[in-house]
Design an enzyme around this catalytic site. Structure first.
Site, mmCIF file in Angstrom:
data_model
loop_
_atom_site.group_PDB
_atom_site.id
_atom_site.type_symbol
_atom_site.label_atom_id
_atom_site.label_comp_id
_atom_site.label_asym_id
_atom_site.label_seq_id
_atom_site.Cartn_x
_atom_site.Cartn_y
_atom_site.Cartn_z
ATOM 1 N N SER A 1 6.548 -0.565 10.412
ATOM 2 C CA SER A 1 5.187 -0.437 9.905
ATOM 3 C C SER A 1 5.017 0.964 9.345
ATOM 4 O O SER A 1 5.565 1.935 9.897
ATOM 5 C CB SER A 1 4.173 -0.667 11.032
ATOM 6 O OG SER A 1 2.874 -0.275 10.634
ATOM 7 N N MET B 1 0.834 -1.200 0.000
ATOM 8 C CA MET B 1 0.000 0.000 0.000
ATOM 9 C C MET B 1 0.872 1.254 0.000
ATOM 10 O O MET B 1 0.396 2.352 0.300
ATOM 11 C CB MET B 1 -0.946 0.012 1.200
ATOM 12 C CG MET B 1 -2.001 -1.064 1.142
ATOM 13 S SD MET B 1 -3.511 -0.666 2.057
ATOM 14 C CE MET B 1 -2.873 -0.399 3.698
ATOM 15 N N GLY B 2 2.156 1.097 -0.329
ATOM 16 C CA GLY B 2 3.036 2.257 -0.360
ATOM 17 C C GLY B 2 3.540 2.625 1.019
ATOM 18 O O GLY B 2 3.509 1.832 1.954
ATOM 19 N N ALA B 3 4.035 3.879 1.143
ATOM 20 C CA ALA B 3 4.706 4.317 2.367
ATOM 21 C C ALA B 3 5.795 3.316 2.713
ATOM 22 O O ALA B 3 5.876 2.791 3.831
ATOM 23 C CB ALA B 3 3.718 4.509 3.514
ATOM 24 N N VAL C 1 10.907 -7.244 9.658
ATOM 25 C CA VAL C 1 12.076 -6.384 9.822
ATOM 26 C C VAL C 1 11.797 -5.428 10.985
ATOM 27 O O VAL C 1 10.724 -4.821 11.054
ATOM 28 C CB VAL C 1 12.386 -5.596 8.534
ATOM 29 C CG1 VAL C 1 13.538 -4.629 8.749
ATOM 30 C CG2 VAL C 1 12.703 -6.573 7.400
ATOM 31 N N HIS D 1 9.494 -3.390 3.487
ATOM 32 C CA HIS D 1 9.059 -3.590 2.099
ATOM 33 C C HIS D 1 10.253 -3.886 1.187
ATOM 34 O O HIS D 1 10.184 -4.761 0.315
ATOM 35 C CB HIS D 1 8.335 -2.347 1.578
ATOM 36 C CG HIS D 1 7.058 -2.039 2.286
ATOM 37 N ND1 HIS D 1 6.925 -0.961 3.134
ATOM 38 C CD2 HIS D 1 5.854 -2.661 2.277
ATOM 39 C CE1 HIS D 1 5.690 -0.926 3.604
ATOM 40 N NE2 HIS D 1 5.021 -1.942 3.105
#
Length: 283
Positions: free
Chosen positions: A185, A30-32, A176, A37
């Site tokens: 997060s 969802m990005g950010a 992570v 990621h």
């Protein structure tokens, strides 16, 4: 690196890559984007030649009063991170292309989707499994990578892929963490400095659960209580669950078993955080 929100362009790019003999990998997000990621991208690159990242804040997995409107959307920074990580293509669809007027088809994994996160966030997992199924159908990757932090989510996605006979290898990469143990997060940026310190109570409670079990504690209820008591020892928290469950089904345990998972969900201020820990007992 190609960037597009068009389904036809994604499929054309993938077809060209397959003609060149490439294996395709997908990292839905969802990005950010943060280091967690990027670790998924790195895990994907170990397995395939062509890595595609999706960036889409999926409205159907947010409930009423949740943070859909304020969810961070730093697209340019995300694209820079993808370029630096060696991503081949980023898919950035708009809502109408995935949920056009009259949309009415949903993917719902029965059973596990109604407990824990599913109980706290009704219809959340219907939105998750539907959008993941749609993305996998559009991209048709050989490999799809997800993070272990969203434990129930990745478990449901693996079941969905099995149940629907999707020819996709689902890879789950480790959570992570920051140096002090906080699970990375996108929602951590909502936390004030004081709340950021309080948020360490999640990983600390998981440590308590693991240490208790490895020290010989046999009462599941006692382990769950110790986690809850630790969370509640902090100000500005509102725990939703602190549980020990079967790692495959997430069903309640009647007794200890060699492999278990501890799961926590709590609000810190107005920010809802989750974390988990797989726990293995010595044989």
């Amino acid at each position: 690196m190609q960037v597009t929100g068009e389904i036809a362009e994604i499929r054309e790019a993938i077809a060209r890559s397959r003609q060149q003999g490439c294996q395709i990998g997908c990292v839905p997000t969802m990005g950010a984007l943060h280091a967690g990621h990027i670790s998924l991208v790195e895990e994907c690159r170990k397995r395939v030649d062509y890595v595609l990242v999706t960036i889409f804040v999926n409205p159907t997995q947010f409930g009423q009063g949740e943070d859909l409107d304020k969810y961070p959307r730093p697209l340019e920074a995300d694209l820079d991170a993808c370029r630096a990580a060696g991503v081949s293509c980023v898919y950035t669809p708009e809502i109408p292309s995935l949920y056009p007027d009259g949309y009415g088809t949903w993917v719902d994994v029965e059973g596990m989707s109604t407990i824990l996160e599913g109980e706290c966030r009704p219809d959340h997992f219907r939105g998750v499994t539907t959008i993941v199924a749609k993305l996998l159908n559009i991209i048709q990757p050989d490999v799809a990578c997800f993070g272990a932090k969203d434990y129930q989510q990745q478990t449901l996605i693996r079941q969905m892929v099995r149940d629907l006979n999707m020819p996709i290898e689902v890879v789950v990469a480790p959570t992570v963490r920051e140096a002090d143990g906080l699970a990375m997060s996108s929602r951590n940026q909502y936390l004030s400095p004081e709340q950021r310190q309080t948020a360490l109570c999640l990983s600390q409670a998981l440590n308590i659960a693991e240490e208790s079990l490895l020290a010989g504690e046999t009462s599941i209820a006692q382990v769950e209580k110790r986690m809850l008591d630790h969370i509640n020892s902090f100000d500005d928290v509102r725990p939703e669950y602190t549980v020990l469950r079967d790692p495959d089904t997430l069903e309640e345990l009647k007794s200890l078993q060699p492999e278990m998972v501890a799961l926590i969900a709590t609000y810190v201020g107005q920010t809802r955080l989750i974390d988990n820990r797989r726990i293995s007992l010595p044989q």
